[in-house]
Design an enzyme around this catalytic site. Structure first.
Site, PDB file in Angstrom:
ATOM      1  NE  ARG A  60       0.670   1.652 -10.304  1.00  0.00           N
ATOM      2  CZ  ARG A  60       0.389   0.391 -10.645  1.00  0.00           C
ATOM      3  NH1 ARG A  60      -0.291  -0.362  -9.789  1.00  0.00           N
ATOM      4  NH2 ARG A  60       0.775  -0.103 -11.811  1.00  0.00           N
ATOM      5  NE  ARG A  83      -8.077   0.410 -14.121  1.00  0.00           N
ATOM      6  CZ  ARG A  83      -6.838  -0.014 -13.957  1.00  0.00           C
ATOM      7  NH1 ARG A  83      -6.157   0.342 -12.881  1.00  0.00           N
ATOM      8  NH2 ARG A  83      -6.263  -0.803 -14.852  1.00  0.00           N
ATOM      9  CG  HIS A 149      -7.091  -1.541  -6.446  1.00  0.00           C
ATOM     10  ND1 HIS A 149      -5.959  -1.395  -5.676  1.00  0.00           N
ATOM     11  CD2 HIS A 149      -6.771  -2.426  -7.414  1.00  0.00           C
ATOM     12  CE1 HIS A 149      -4.993  -2.162  -6.170  1.00  0.00           C
ATOM     13  NE2 HIS A 149      -5.463  -2.794  -7.225  1.00  0.00           N
ATOM     14  CG  ASP A 193      -1.791 -10.052  -5.525  1.00  0.00           C
ATOM     15  OD1 ASP A 193      -2.902  -9.849  -5.013  1.00  0.00           O
ATOM     16  OD2 ASP A 193      -1.563  -9.880  -6.740  1.00  0.00           O
ATOM     17  CD  GLU A 251      -7.225  -4.217  -4.046  1.00  0.00           C
ATOM     18  OE1 GLU A 251      -8.053  -4.577  -4.921  1.00  0.00           O
ATOM     19  OE2 GLU A 251      -5.990  -4.427  -4.156  1.00  0.00           O
TER      20      GLU A 251
END
Length: 276
Positions: A60, A83, A149, A193, A251
């Site tokens: 995270r 990732r 990201h 978002d 991002e």
């Protein structure tokens, strides 16, 4: 630019440094940038104190490489598998820090294609660039999405504004609403978002302590902006309840339409951060 091997929270990592003191740290797990400290000693990247460093789970914070799928837009695990894979350091003591990932039995368990990824982290005074090169080594075309990201560290999200998206087409994922962004600057006092059509000019993340310029390659046709706010932050097990106050994801992405890459072809994406 000397490259140093080190252990970061129990996991192997590499550090790239400039003589003036600028420094970047990248985990081999996911080729994930974990830290970027400029010569003034300020950390510019947010990494959650609760992030898992077990070599298996997503980390995270930092700059996760979301590939070949974004979020849950497809059949693969969330944000794809890149990732969560161990990458290999590529030799070289000068120039950018380089890591590579290619298809193997582990990747083919998720995705049937042959590929080669190369991630480059380059430092200049007060500037960082993360570049991903994708090569199709398969005999058939392949289709993928990508997002770098980036979790950017902020002093206090209530005092931040993001400039440069006025006039861009916006999809607000929380309301499933599409419209043109009218605000001259975005401010963040609730969960946010949204996916924007990437503007031609760099964005500016402005806060009392200074301004960060955010640029991305033209191949990244979208810019994603995310802050979880208090309620969602409290539900994220790997993030402090107040973690949202100190981060904003901006991002570089290509997610609305997948890239179709022919056999033998290469595609590149990058994001560049500059302290003004």
């Amino acid at each position: 630019m000397p490259i140093q091997s080190l252990v970061f929270r129990g996991q192997p990592a590499l550090a790239l440094s400039l003589p003036a003191g600028d420094r970047a740290v990248v985990a081999l797990h996911g080729a994930q940038l974990l830290s970027w400290v400029t010569a003034d000693g300020i950390e510019r990247i947010y990494l959650s104190p609760g992030a898992l460093f077990d070599g298996k789970s997503p980390i995270r914070g930092g700059v996760p490489v979301c590939w070949p799928q974004f979020n849950q837009r497809g059949p693969l695990p969330k944000h794809g598998f890149a990732r969560n894979m161990p990458w290999q350091a590529m030799p070289g003591d000068d120039g950018p820090l380089l890591l590579a990932l290619h298809d193997d039995e582990a990747t083919r368990a998720f995705w049937p294609h042959a590929f080669r990824l190369r991630l480059a982290v380059a430092l200049a005074p007060r500037q960082l660039r993360v570049t991903l090169d994708v090569t199709n080594t398969d005999p058939a075309p392949m289709s993928f999405a990508l997002a770098l990201h980036s979790y950017l560290r902020v002093d206090d999200i209530a005092q931040v504004r993001l400039e440069g998206l006025q006039g861009a087409n916006r999809w607000d994922s929380l309301r499933d609403d599409r419209h043109v962004e009218m605000a001259d600057a975005l401010r963040f006092d609730a969960e946010f978002d949204s996916v924007y059509a990437a503007p031609a000019e760099p964005l500016r993340l402005v806060q009392p302590s200074g301004t960060l310029q955010i640029a991305q390659s033209a191949s990244c046709t979208e810019t994603v902006v995310w802050n979880p706010a208090a309620a969602l932050s409290a539900r994220l097990a790997d993030m402090p309840d107040d973690g949202y106050r100190h981060m904003l994801c901006v991002e570089a992405a290509c997610i609305d339409e997948n890239v179709l890459l022919e056999p033998g072809a290469q595609w590149q994406a990058w994001q560049q951060l500059t302290v003004l």
